[in-house]
Design an enzyme around this catalytic site. Structure first.
Site, mmCIF file in Angstrom:
data_model
loop_
_atom_site.group_PDB
_atom_site.id
_atom_site.type_symbol
_atom_site.label_atom_id
_atom_site.label_comp_id
_atom_site.label_asym_id
_atom_site.label_seq_id
_atom_site.Cartn_x
_atom_site.Cartn_y
_atom_site.Cartn_z
ATOM 1 C CB SER A 255 -0.916 0.007 1.214
ATOM 2 O OG SER A 255 -0.167 0.308 2.367
ATOM 3 C CE LYS A 256 0.937 7.212 -2.372
ATOM 4 N NZ LYS A 256 1.209 7.016 -3.781
#
Ligand code: GLU
Length: 489
Positions: A255-256
């Site tokens: 994820s980010k």
């Protein structure tokens, strides 16, 4: 089916950028299709109108094109199975939903969102799974059709009460589901939009998709899709290959917070598309040898779904960075010089329209750094001193090197000898410095480092002698003079 060439699809929902996970799905489909001489379809699953945007379609297409993943049918390409945007296929879904209604394999549901919420809450309180209670499943057909004229409704799939769905997954092996545990899921929303599971099945069938290759976050959808194939009389079933997820180094789903996740962010950071594609190919696929660097064509030649592993794979930015460096080293110099040019122009170090002499100088500078670059923009800090006299001296380097006792007299002597050196090449400069070391009874390093700090301001950098040759006599002598002045001050 007479047609034996496989047909696969990449079917993104255009709700954001092309992320690493999506790029991997696209890449594996692409490699599988190209390896087998089959076709890749790009289908835009844009039925979620609140979240789908045309900018996202653009971003995804840009990302695919940057990675050089071209498709045979889809947006911008066309093809015999279009349209390729699901929102342009609404009549098709309608037709098949009606077919399921007519055969009793689907039914209209008039329960309001408020009623459904209350049912879910009640089920939760009773400790039961929040499944739809099938209240509308047995409404007589004529009554259902009549109510549909006046009331909003959805269409639900009439899930078989019993039976087992067995997926013979190419990656995961046998995976089983019990129909009795599945919900009467919605296939058409009120308002006429199909749901993902329904639209995907109708399209996969009509687009003659033979292999569905996607992330295993979709595996719980697969039994529903298989039952839809059967209910619609669609045959044969496609083959399924569900790839395990990509995780960050901490074991959490990528994820980010693990850094850049969108493919175009890697472009902006100065990664090369072939390096990114090569790295992504290794997320779950292994070639069965220790080889790690694969050209685009080698990936196509070597790829097989049989070599896609079952266990999750880890995204390792360090490894990607290393691989990018490998690709930079492999790039022909003239090409690399073109690639880094925009960064040097933007930093104000070179002009966009350079003379032949300037172009040759810039290429010689890039050649000196090619071995050491990991990301294209690194070129700016690595080579600034080649293009401007306005570079600073690294404080620690100055303290360590330039304050040694021999330096002032040595540099003064060197200034004169470099001015007179003929020819001025890496070889003659090296010979001169070694002779100086000998004559003065200092170590070779004590002869080299002061010149390096004088001309570049720092201790690290490319080979001193080549660097000096590229800088040229005028710059080098002027910089030695400048260092002498600073020493005296
Ligand atoms: N639109 C779906 C997604 O982006 C496609 C899933 C599939 O490949 O069936 O997740």
């Amino acid at each position: 089916m007479a047609n034996t060439a496989p047909r696969v699809r990449f079917a993104p929902s255009p709700t954001g950028h092309l992320h690493i996970g999506g790029a991997r799905t696209a890449l594996f489909n692409y490699l599988f299709a190209r390896h087998a001489g089959g076709s890749l379809v790009l289908r835009v699953e844009d039925t979620d109108q609140e979240r789908s945007t045309s900018e996202a379609v653009r971003h995804i297409i840009d990302g695919l094109r940057w990675l050089k993943l071209d498709w045979d049918e889809g947006p911008e390409t066309g093809g015999a199975h279009g349209p390729y945007f699901q929102t342009e296929r609404l009549e098709i879904y309608d037709k098949y939903a009606n077919r399921l209604l007519a055969t009793g394999k689907a039914y209209r549901c008039f329960c309001t969102p408020a009623e459904l919420a209350a049912k879910r809450e009640a089920a939760q309180k009773a400790g039961q799974p929040p499944k739809y209670d099938k209240a509308c499943r047995d409404l007589p057909a004529d009554q259902s059709a009549r109510r549909a004229e006046a009331e909003p409704c959805v269409v639900r799939f009439a899930m078989p009460e019993t039976g087992e769905i067995v997926i013979d997954d190419i990656v995961k092996g046998e995976v089983k589901f019990q129909a009795g545990l599945l919900d009467d899921f919605v296939i058409m929303k009120s308002g006429g939009m199909p749901t993902y599971n329904f639209a995907a099945v109708v399209d996969d069938y009509l687009m003659e998709i033979t292999h569905i290759i996607r992330g295993d976050d979709h595996i719980s959808n697969t039994p529903r899709q298989i039952l839809l194939y059967e209910a619609l009389g669609f045959a044969p079933l496609p083959k399924f290959a569900h790839m395990s997820m990509t995780l960050g180094p901490d074991g959490a789903r990528l994820s980010k917070r693990h850094g850049a996740t969108s493919v175009m962010e890697y472009k902006e950071q100065g990664y090369l598309p072939d390096a990114v594609a090569n790295y992504i190919a290794l997320l779950g696929w292994s070639p069965g040898s220790t080889q790690e660097i694969f050209s685009h064509d080698e990936l196509i030649a070597e790829f097989s779904l049989e070599r896609v592993g079952r266990s999750p794979n880890i995204f390792d930015t360090e490894k990607l960075l290393w691989m990018n460096g490998e690709y930079i080293r492999k790039t022909p110099l003239a090409e690399l010089a073109e690639m880094v040019k925009p960064y040097l122009v933007e930093a104000g170090l070179i002009a966009d329209d350079m003379s032949t002499v300037e172009t040759a100088y810039a290429a010689a500078v890039v050649a000196l750094e090619q071995e050491r670059l990991k990301l294209l923009p690194d070129i700016v800090d690595a080579t600034r001193f080649f293009f401007t006299d306005d570079y600073s001296y690294d404080e620690a380097a100055w303290q360590k090197i330039m304050t040694q006792e021999h330096v002032p007299a040595y540099l003064t002597d060197l200034r004169d000898k470099l001015s007179a050196l003929e020819p001025f090449t890496a070889e003659t400069v090296e010979a001169l410095l070694r002779a100086e070391a000998e004559e003065r009874g200092i170590k070779a390093a004590q002869a080299f480092h002061p010149l390096r700090v004088s001309v570049s301001g720092r201790m690290q950098g490319p080979s001193l002698f080549h660097m000096v040759e590229v800088l040229g006599r005028d710059r080098v002598v002027a910089r030695v003079k400048r260092a002498i002045t600073k020493l005296r001050a």
